[in-house]
Design an enzyme around this catalytic site. Structure first.
Site, PDB file in Angstrom:
ATOM      1  N   SER A  90      10.740   8.808 -32.036  1.00  0.00           N
ATOM      2  CA  SER A  90      11.755   8.030 -31.323  1.00  0.00           C
ATOM      3  C   SER A  90      13.149   8.237 -31.913  1.00  0.00           C
ATOM      4  O   SER A  90      13.312   8.840 -32.971  1.00  0.00           O
ATOM      5  CB  SER A  90      11.411   6.531 -31.393  1.00  0.00           C
ATOM      6  OG  SER A  90      11.714   6.037 -32.683  1.00  0.00           O
ATOM      7  N   CYS A  91      14.163   7.697 -31.225  1.00  0.00           N
ATOM      8  CA  CYS A  91      15.544   7.869 -31.666  1.00  0.00           C
ATOM      9  C   CYS A  91      15.974   6.812 -32.674  1.00  0.00           C
ATOM     10  O   CYS A  91      17.138   6.780 -33.085  1.00  0.00           O
ATOM     11  CB  CYS A  91      16.480   7.781 -30.462  1.00  0.00           C
ATOM     12  SG  CYS A  91      16.168   9.068 -29.281  1.00  0.00           S
ATOM     13  N   ASP A  92      15.083   5.923 -33.039  1.00  0.00           N
ATOM     14  CA  ASP A  92      15.458   4.818 -33.918  1.00  0.00           C
ATOM     15  C   ASP A  92      15.370   5.233 -35.382  1.00  0.00           C
ATOM     16  O   ASP A  92      14.425   5.907 -35.793  1.00  0.00           O
ATOM     17  CB  ASP A  92      14.510   3.645 -33.660  1.00  0.00           C
ATOM     18  CG  ASP A  92      15.045   2.356 -34.229  1.00  0.00           C
ATOM     19  OD1 ASP A  92      15.460   1.504 -33.431  1.00  0.00           O
ATOM     20  OD2 ASP A  92      15.056   2.205 -35.465  1.00  0.00           O
TER      21      ASP A  92
END
Ligand code: PLP
Length: 377
Positions: free
Chosen positions: A328-330
């Site tokens: 994910s982009c987190d």
């Protein structure tokens, strides 16, 4: 791939490799070896006289796993109407179900009552009021706070009361028409310190005596969960933990007592292996980063709380030290640091060992990444 024999049993390893070789299913997915689950259930409780096992469903509520367990002679520990629905769908009778979550929702209490569940934990006055109102005549046990030292996933801060308060709560439950039958505690999950159980049992005896002085005869000693599994290093075996527990119980409760055990992690944890894919590599400053398709949000949530997994890749390249991150982009989605692994190629498989517990049950579809399928092998 070479078997990492200090980290996984041979049969699980062989089953996993065989499955991967014969099935063209796109990763990520979680393989769970049912033989390990069955053997764990057979083993847990064997060393503790008069004990009954209640599987803590939250560790892995996969329906195939629950089905397997439902066919065995054990009970289940649940906390929500969702978990209850799963057990109902498998026709698990209410007499096999207990709930040890000290603070329950109204919805759950109503559905538990309608189904006939009778055993509930609590550790506050307001919970007694709730249980007395929604499930009158329940059998209740109070949650005692005990040391969680040496457990890798401590739970002691959220729940539990001290001895005097516990005795008052037992009285309060009786006065409200409930049946106070015992006490429970949790030494912390992934507890590698066998002494914790001893201290908790000692403390339980004190409460037992105090309750008796007030005219309440307890009979259930619920010792919760906490049995550890092997992630990156060896842990105390179930046999020696139970030897210790059983000694303490014999010493402190010579009159005999009904023991409940609520294992979660130990039942399913090391039965599971994530099959994941290496999807990216990058050099950031001095760090080598490896990106894989299972991360904190879709399966490896416990990694941010301190659980360290073992990884296996098929590569024969030189070993490097990696920071491993999810898809994910987190920026929270970093699973591990300083992991030594031979450098894999993009698209290679990466196996994550001992990942059967608290993985899929925590997973979300954050950022659109789907929750890996569970396949029982
Ligand atoms: C989570 C939980 C368990 C299971 O604990 P493990 O450490 O996975 O064995 C048992 N009892 C209660 C009340 C729990 O909340």
């Amino acid at each position: 791939m070479q078997i990492p024999s200090h980290l996984i049993d041979k049969q699980t390893w062989e089953k996993v490799l065989y499955f991967i070789a014969l099935n063209d299913i796109p990763p990520p997915y979680l393989l769970v070896n049912k033989d390990v689950v069955i053997n764990k259930i057979k083993q847990i409780g064997k060393g503790v006289e008069g004990s009954k096992v209640y599987y803590a469903v939250k560790a892995n509520p996969d329906i195939e796993i629950l089905k397997l367990l439902a066919e065995m002679d054990i009970g289940f520990e649940i906390a929500s109407e969702g978990e209850l629905e799963l057990l109902k769908s498998l026709s698990v009778g209410p007499e096999r179900i207990i709930s040890s979550n000290p603070i329950k929702t109204f919805k759950f209490l109503i559905s538990a009552r309608d189904y006939g569940v009778r055993y509930f934990a609590y550790d506050s006055y307001s919970e007694v009021d709730k249980i007395a109102r929604y499930v009158p005549n329940s059998l209740v046990y109070v949650r005692l706070s005990v040391s969680n030292e040496g457990s890798e996933w401590p739970l002691s801060k959220k729940f539990g009361v001290e001895i005097d308060e516990a005795a008052n709560l037992l009285e309060y439950a009786r006065d409200k028409g409930l049946l106070p039958v015992g006490l429970t505690f949790h030494v912390g999950s992934q507890c590698n310190n066998a002494y914790n159980w001893h201290m908790a049992i000692e403390k339980s005896r004190e409460l037992w005596d105090l309750a008796r002085q007030r005219g309440i005869d307890l009979k259930v000693l619920n010792i919760g969960g906490g049995y550890p599994i092997r992630y990156t290093k060896d842990v105390v075996g179930i046999e020696s933990i139970e030897k210790r527990i059983s000694q303490s119980i014999r010493q402190k409760f010579p009159e005999g007592v009904e023991v409940f055990i609520e294992p979660g992690r130990a039942v399913v944890g090391d039965a599971g292996v994530f099959v994941s894919t290496v999807i990216g590599k990058a050099k950031r400053g001095n760090e080598d980063w490896l990106y894989i398709d299972v991360g904190v949000f879709n399966g490896l949530m416990e990694s941010i709380g301190g659980i360290k997994y073992s990884y296996v890749v098929g590569s024969r390249n030189p070993v490097k030290r990696w920071t491993i991150a999810g898809p994910s982009c987190d920026s929270f989605d970093v699973i591990d640091k300083e992991v030594e692994l031979p450098e894999p190629d993009i698209g290679n498989r990466i196996l994550i060992l001992s990942s059967g517990a608290y993985t899929i049950s925590y997973a979300s579809e954050f950022n659109g990444f789907s929750i890996p399928k569970t396949i029982v092998i």
